[in-house]
Design a protein around this motif. Structure first.
Motif, short mmCIF file in Angstrom:
data_model
loop_
_atom_site.label_atom_id
_atom_site.label_comp_id
_atom_site.label_asym_id
_atom_site.label_seq_id
_atom_site.Cartn_x
_atom_site.Cartn_y
_atom_site.Cartn_z
N VAL B 233 -21.83 -2.72 -1.37
CA VAL B 233 -21.96 -3.63 -0.91
C VAL B 233 -20.83 -5.31 -1.14
O VAL B 233 -20.37 -5.73 -0.32
CB VAL B 233 -23.06 -4.20 -0.43
N LEU B 234 -20.51 -5.51 -2.04
CA LEU B 234 -20.00 -7.03 -2.44
C LEU B 234 -18.85 -6.77 -3.01
O LEU B 234 -18.06 -7.34 -2.31
CB LEU B 234 -20.60 -7.64 -3.97
N GLY B 235 -18.71 -5.46 -3.45
CA GLY B 235 -17.11 -5.16 -3.59
C GLY B 235 -16.57 -5.14 -2.03
O GLY B 235 -15.49 -5.11 -2.53
N PHE B 236 -17.35 -4.57 -0.94
CA PHE B 236 -16.18 -4.39 0.34
C PHE B 236 -16.48 -4.91 0.72
O PHE B 236 -14.95 -5.83 1.27
CB PHE B 236 -17.57 -3.40 0.91
N GLY B 237 -17.04 -6.55 0.66
CA GLY B 237 -17.08 -7.73 0.89
C GLY B 237 -16.39 -8.32 0.42
O GLY B 237 -15.34 -9.07 1.02
N ARG B 238 -16.11 -7.96 -1.26
CA ARG B 238 -14.92 -9.13 -1.21
C ARG B 238 -13.29 -8.30 -1.00
O ARG B 238 -12.26 -9.05 -0.97
CB ARG B 238 -14.77 -8.87 -3.30
N ALA B 239 -13.17 -6.70 -0.95
CA ALA B 239 -11.90 -6.33 -0.39
C ALA B 239 -11.80 -6.48 1.00
O ALA B 239 -10.87 -6.67 1.16
CB ALA B 239 -12.07 -4.75 -0.12
N ALA B 240 -12.77 -7.11 2.10
CA ALA B 240 -12.78 -7.03 3.79
C ALA B 240 -12.48 -8.81 3.41
O ALA B 240 -11.68 -8.99 4.74
CB ALA B 240 -13.98 -6.60 3.97
N GLY B 241 -12.53 -9.41 2.42
CA GLY B 241 -12.28 -10.88 2.59
C GLY B 241 -11.30 -10.83 2.58
O GLY B 241 -10.61 -12.53 2.46
N ASP B 242 -11.19 -10.86 1.74
CA ASP B 242 -8.98 -10.86 0.76
C ASP B 242 -7.31 -11.40 2.14
O ASP B 242 -8.06 -10.08 2.65
CB ASP B 242 -8.34 -10.13 -0.39
N THR B 243 -7.25 -12.00 2.47
CA THR B 243 -5.85 -12.13 2.83
C THR B 243 -4.43 -12.00 2.15
O THR B 243 -4.27 -10.84 2.97
CB THR B 243 -5.82 -13.69 3.11
N LEU B 244 -4.41 -12.01 0.89
CA LEU B 244 -3.76 -11.93 0.47
C LEU B 244 -2.87 -10.99 -0.24
O LEU B 244 -1.88 -10.37 0.68
CB LEU B 244 -3.62 -13.11 -0.90
N LEU B 245 -3.53 -9.83 -0.54
CA LEU B 245 -3.37 -8.92 -1.07
C LEU B 245 -2.38 -7.05 0.14
O LEU B 245 -1.58 -7.18 0.99
CB LEU B 245 -3.79 -8.11 -2.10
N PRO B 246 -3.50 -7.61 1.70
CA PRO B 246 -3.17 -6.75 2.55
C PRO B 246 -1.92 -7.50 3.63
O PRO B 246 -0.83 -6.48 3.69
CB PRO B 246 -4.28 -7.32 3.77
N LEU B 247 -1.88 -8.74 3.33
CA LEU B 247 -0.90 -10.00 3.68
C LEU B 247 0.78 -9.03 2.89
O LEU B 247 1.55 -8.77 3.89
CB LEU B 247 -0.80 -10.94 3.53
N MET B 248 0.27 -9.06 2.29
CA MET B 248 1.53 -8.94 1.28
C MET B 248 1.66 -7.36 1.03
O MET B 248 3.07 -6.56 0.68
CB MET B 248 1.49 -9.69 -0.67
N LEU B 249 0.99 -6.68 1.11
CA LEU B 249 1.32 -5.38 0.47
C LEU B 249 0.82 -4.09 1.62
O LEU B 249 1.11 -3.09 1.40
CB LEU B 249 0.29 -5.15 -0.41
N SER B 250 0.86 -4.39 2.77
CA SER B 250 0.30 -3.23 3.31
C SER B 250 1.14 -3.57 4.72
O SER B 250 0.84 -2.56 5.44
CB SER B 250 -1.42 -3.21 3.86
N GLY B 251 2.20 -4.19 4.64
CA GLY B 251 2.69 -3.91 5.48
C GLY B 251 3.34 -4.40 7.30
O GLY B 251 3.94 -4.69 7.57
N ASN B 252 1.22 -4.30 7.46
CA ASN B 252 1.08 -5.12 8.60
C ASN B 252 1.95 -4.52 10.02
O ASN B 252 1.74 -5.64 10.80
CB ASN B 252 2.04 -6.76 8.85
N ALA B 253 2.29 -3.43 9.74
CA ALA B 253 1.81 -2.73 11.29
C ALA B 253 0.58 -2.78 12.42
O ALA B 253 0.17 -2.30 11.71
CB ALA B 253 2.39 -1.86 11.56
N PRO B 254 0.42 -3.90 13.37
CA PRO B 254 -0.61 -3.55 14.07
C PRO B 254 -0.85 -2.07 14.66
O PRO B 254 -1.00 -2.19 15.83
CB PRO B 254 -0.49 -4.40 14.86
N GLN B 255 -1.65 -1.02 13.55
CA GLN B 255 -1.63 0.37 14.61
C GLN B 255 -3.39 0.29 13.83
O GLN B 255 -3.46 0.33 12.88
CB GLN B 255 -0.01 1.12 13.84
N LEU B 256 -3.13 2.12 14.56
CA LEU B 256 -5.04 2.69 13.73
C LEU B 256 -3.05 3.23 12.79
O LEU B 256 -2.57 4.27 12.11
CB LEU B 256 -4.91 3.50 14.56
N ALA B 257 -4.34 3.54 11.49
CA ALA B 257 -3.48 4.44 10.36
C ALA B 257 -4.51 5.69 9.53
O ALA B 257 -5.41 5.34 9.67
CB ALA B 257 -3.50 3.41 9.30
#
Ligand SMILES: Nc1ncnc2c1ncn2[C@@H]1O[C@H](COP(=O)(O)OP(=O)(O)O)[C@@H](O)[C@H]1O
Ligand SMILES: [Mg+2]
Lengths: 306, 626
Positions: B233-257
């Motif tokens: 649960v806490l690992g999920f929370g840590r991953a869901a709450g992080d900003t920088l990694l998704p922002l820098m690494l996930s491409g940021n296209a607002p779509q369903l993947a």
């Protein structure tokens, strides 16, 4: 002999479990009262009840009264002559100039009225508890020195609790340490951490710390339980000598010790209390068994190699 | 005859007839009242927490109830601001998907590492490798996310690009690094719950002939199931709450993947992007909604973790695994062959997981060091300005990171100044004065705050400015003071929890000794307990400093800029080291600038690790002393 403290129908329970059951007892103004009994019989709890320390541990339920027949020491108290000064030379009485005269007078008035009207310590407001604990001092089973220097262990409570003026601290420190035969041993390392002392020295430091506050009554909970044979002897001798000056209640698990120290012995069993004539141990089967056990222990325990 | 005598003695003491007994008094020392300073501190901390939740909910409420203009669009599947469509549901899905996948990946790794702690050692002494692993896991808690992001951007994404095609900025890259980010928390939680249970099993289970793997799998694991679950649960929370990694690494296209090479945009990244690009537009509505959703998700997670830990503490060490416990069933129905396989698998995992994690971390670290080698000189800090003149502030620094370092320093200083009193005061209050009820709900509030994503703290600051602009101060703007206040909110729980734990760890004899000497509660606290707990509190403060220095998401929403020069005052914009790193990753022009980015990342990492070392050193000294 007039009583210093009267316990009336005292019962104490933790979480619905009664540990001390309807005890009535008078503790006189002088001499050593010893409580013996098996571990778990409620001795410590009873002792803590005499200065309301039980409630510091966990919520507890109390019935009955503990009447104190002397005034609580609230304010600064100058050293007085009757203070035991056994090991060192007696220090002459000297009242510092800045003693608050009015306060002094007020206290003596309080003393007069208080002898007529004993206070039930369980009726005291929480703000009076520090004064109660200063009046009824306590030394624990394990030497629990404060994590500060040897000197601060004694001067910190003196300054904070007894409101002792700065200039008098050194004198009182020395006197307390001499009283407990510790001065020679720690004289040149007063600023070392108190935890660097040996177990016996720590216990004597705790005793000195309690005595420095000039209690009217001193409670000792198995003061030698965590000490080796030599340190035990030292502390026992000390207690015998101090008993002449300060009334004490001592908990002990050893009848030999009780016999050596006591003016009165009480036997604790499952939260109840029975007086014991000093040479009459065979009267109670349980007591006799305990007696045999402890005698055997002292026989079997290895003799110290000299 | 002796019995008779006893009766007589008994009669003697019980002789006075019991007078009418007064009602029993229940006594407790916890009734003491705290001083005004402490109460002020608790009030400040609680009202700050309350304000955070109220602000976020207030701004988002019209969207949920549908009363705001254009609100219907927020909860839809299209994000096309140009054509007036502001749906954030794809972002919500992306957040959940990314966090869940990262957690799934990290779970076996975390379990493998925990298993290694029990299975990997030969004698009673842990081997060098085990100790290295332990130190690494502890060290990983301090690695700034922006350093992960920056290094992975240049090491991992090219690899992913080569493997999957596309840009390499995709679900897979973000998931891999997020798993690494969540790992230490999960290992520590899992280990904390496994350790006492494995310890309780120690003498008996081996004596019955169980092998270590069997003990771990069939006895330890079922007993520690709450701990395993709360790790997830806490690992999920840590991953869901992080900003920088998704922002820098996930491409940021607002779509369903739907596949790993697809680009996606999480709620947190969305918030950072919207505040950066869409000044004052209707897109803000989606910002409020995203913040509220994120807050909701993480509050739920905090509550879940809390419930789990309460169940775990109600679960005694020697409890029988319930008959419906999963591993027990598996053991029954898969028989001998299956259980042998499972044991083999666990053994394999207990070596594979540590090697994978150490390998990945080592690769990132070596890559970072190799690339920053060129930049490590005075020029990194001061550019072409002579160091002495720059230090004295005689000449401005144009192409060095000195202003950013100084900005971060000021930021940390201000935020600590703001957080110190409420944090430490609240911790003291919780440990010493709070009633059982207060402990429960103040503790709960602190845990909720600890679980709140940092971007939401940033959003809070942003909302405060929006609010001020609409009401009292039309020209209010984000600034150093605002960022420091939000960072203070971020480190508040660290301080509260460290202070509380340090005080509660004080041996009980110390309290009894002080009480018996006649100290009042205040005196005991001030002269005995606080000095005894000071190292624990100080180590909490050092951890808080590290946390404030590395956070990027908060300051991105509260006034950090890329080139403000030296910090000019509390109400001015400022530069900061973590933001400099992020900015370099996005906007670098030359190799020299890139190398400076690597240098800054290495510097930030070094600072974070040194602070962590200092904190753990303090804590160790403190636990020896007591
Ligand atoms: N704070 C407490 N909370 C709950 N139970 C207690 C507490 N203090 C003592 N007890 C219980 O009271 C009983 C007597 O304890 P104690 O007074 O320490 O005995 P003794 O000193 O004679 O060995 C023990 O069974 C102990 O468990
Ligand atoms: Mg005892």
């Amino acid at each position: 002999m007039p009583a210093l403290l009267s316990v009336r129908h005292l019962s104490i329970s933790f979480h619905e479990r009664t540990v001390v059951k309807d005890i009535s007892l008078d503790i006189p103004k002088s001499g050593i009262t010893v409580l013996v009994g098996r571990s778990g019989s409620g001795k410590t709890t009873f002792l803590r009840a005499l200065n309301r320390l039980n409630e510091e541990l966990s919520p507890c339920e109390v019935r009955g009264q503990v009447l104190l027949h002397c005034p609580l020491t609230h304010a600064y108290q100058p050293l007085h002559g009757s203070e035991p000064a056994l090991a060192g030379k007696p220090i002459q009485e000297k009242e510092p100039a800045h003693v608050n005269k009015a306060e002094h007078a007020k206290e003596s008035i309080q003393a007069d009225t208080a002898t007529q009207n004993p206070v039930d310590i369980y009726q005291l407001p929480p703000s009076s508890l520090p004064a109660l604990r200063r009046t009824v001092g306590m030394v624990f089973q394990n030497p629990n020195v404060l994590p500060v220097s040897i000197k601060r262990n004694i001067t910190l409570p003196l300054a904070l609790v007894a409101h002792c003026p700065q200039g008098e601290l050194e004198q009182r420190l020395e006197q307390a340490l001499r009283t407990c035969a510790l001065w020679a041993e720690v004289q040149d390392r007063l600023h070392a951490p108190a935890s660097s002392l040996s177990g016996g020295q720590q216990q004597r430091l705790c005793l000195a710390r309690a005595l420095a506050l000039q209690p009217r009554l001193l409670l000792l909970d198995e003061p030698t339980a965590s000490l080796d044979v030599f340190a035990t002897q030292q502390v026992e001798e000390l207690l015998r000598a101090l008993g002449q000056h300060v009334p004490m209640v001592v908990v002990s698990h050893s009848l030999a010790q009780a016999r050596a120290l006591a003016d009165r012995i009480f036997f604790f069993s499952e939260g109840s209390l029975f007086p014991v004539e000093k040479d009459d141990y065979a009267s109670n089967a349980e007591l006799a068994a305990l007696f045999r056990e402890t005698e055997q222990q002292t026989i079997c325990s290895p003799q110290p190699a000299l | 005859m002796p019995a008779q005598h006893t009766e007589q003695v008994r009669g003697h003491t019980a002789a006075p007839a019991p007078c009418s007994l007064p009602k029993p008094r229940t006594l407790s020392a916890r009734t003491a009242r705290a001083g005004w300073l402490l109460r002020l501190a608790v009030f400040a901390a609680l009202s700050a927490i309350a304000l955070l939740f109220i602000m976020v909910v207030l701004f988002a409420l019209p969207l949920f109830t549908g009363t705001a203009e254009g609100s219907s669009g927020v909860f839809s599947w299209q994000w096309l601001p140009a054509s007036g469509q502001f749906g954030i549901l794809p972002m919500l899905c992306a957040t959940l998907l990314l966090a869940f996948s990262a957690m799934l990946l990290a779970m076996p790794l975390a379990f493998g590492i925990c298993a290694h702690f029990y299975l990997g050692q030969k004698g009673s002494q842990p081997s060098l490798f085990t100790r290295l692993l332990r130190a690494t896991v502890n060290g990983m808690t301090a690695i700034p996310t922006v350093v992960y992001g920056f290094t992975a951007l240049f090491l991992l994404t090219p690899l992913v690009r080569a493997g999957l095609g596309g840009t390499g900025l995709c679900w897979l890259s973000a998931m891999l690094v997020l798993a690494l980010l969540a790992l230490p928390t999960m290992v520590l939680v899992m280990e904390a719950s496994l350790r006492p249970r494995m310890h309780a099993l120690r003498p008996t289970a081996p004596a019955l002939g169980f092998s270590p793997v069997q003990i771990l799998l069939f006895l330890g694991l079922p007993a520690a199931r709450e701990g395993i679950l709360s790790a997830a649960v806490l690992g999920f929370g840590r991953a869901a709450g992080d900003t920088l990694l998704p922002l820098m690494l996930s491409g940021n296209a607002p779509q369903l993947a739907f596949d790993f090479s697809a680009s996606l945009r999480t709620l947190s990244a969305h918030m950072a992007l919207v505040t950066a690009n869409e000044a004052g537009s209707t897109a803000y509505n989606s910002l409020f909604a995203a913040g509220a959703l994120l807050l909701l998700v993480n509050a739920g997670i905090s509550l879940m973790a809390r419930a789990l830990s309460q169940r775990a503490s109600a679960n005694p060490l020697h409890a029988q695994p319930k008959s419906n416990a999963l591993p027990h069933d598996i053991l029954c129905c898969m028989g001998h062959w299956g259980s042998t396989c499972l044991c083999r698998l666990t053994c394999l995992l207990s070596w594979l997981a540590p090697l994978v994690v150490l390998g990945a971390l080592g690769a990132l670290l070596i890559f970072l060091c190799l690339n920053s080698v060129d930049a490590l000189n005075w020029g990194l800090l001061f550019g072409s300005t002579p160091p002495l003149q720059a230090l004295l502030g005689l000449r401005p620094v144009w192409d060095g990171i000195w202003p950013a370092c100084l900005g971060t320093g000021c930021l940390v200083l201000c935020s600590m100044a703001l957080a110190m009193l409420p944090g430490i005061g609240c911790g003291i209050y919780l440990a010493e004065y709070a009633t059982a009820g207060q402990r429960r709900w103040i503790g709960c509030a602190a845990e909720m705050l600890a679980g709140t994503p940092s971007i939401v703290m940033g959003l809070f600051g942003f909302l405060v400015i929006l609010f001020l602009r609409r009401t009292l101060l039309p020209e209010a703007n984000t600034c150093l003071l605002l960022a420091a206040a939000c960072l203070a909110l971020l480190v508040l729980p660290v301080l509260i929890i460290a202070t509380r734990e340090a005080l509660e760890a004080c041996p009980h004899s110390l309290r009894m000794a002080s009480a018996a000497l006649g100290f009042s509660r205040q005196q005991a606290l001030r002269h005995v307990l606080l000095p005894a707990a000071s190292r624990g509190i100080a180590s909490g403060m050092v951890l808080a400093i590290g946390r404030a220095a590395e956070d990027t998401a908060v300051i991105m929403l509260t006034g950090v800029v890329a080139n403000a020069g030296l910090p000019a005052g509390l109400l001015a914009k400022f530069e900061a080291l973590p933001f400099f790193i992020y900015y370099t990753a996005a906007e670098y022009q030359t190799d020299m600038e890139l190398a400076r980015g690597f240098g800054a990342a290495l510097l930030l990492l070094a600072v974070a690790l040194v602070l962590l070392l200092l904190a753990s050193f303090m804590r160790r000294r403190y636990s020896i002393r007591r």
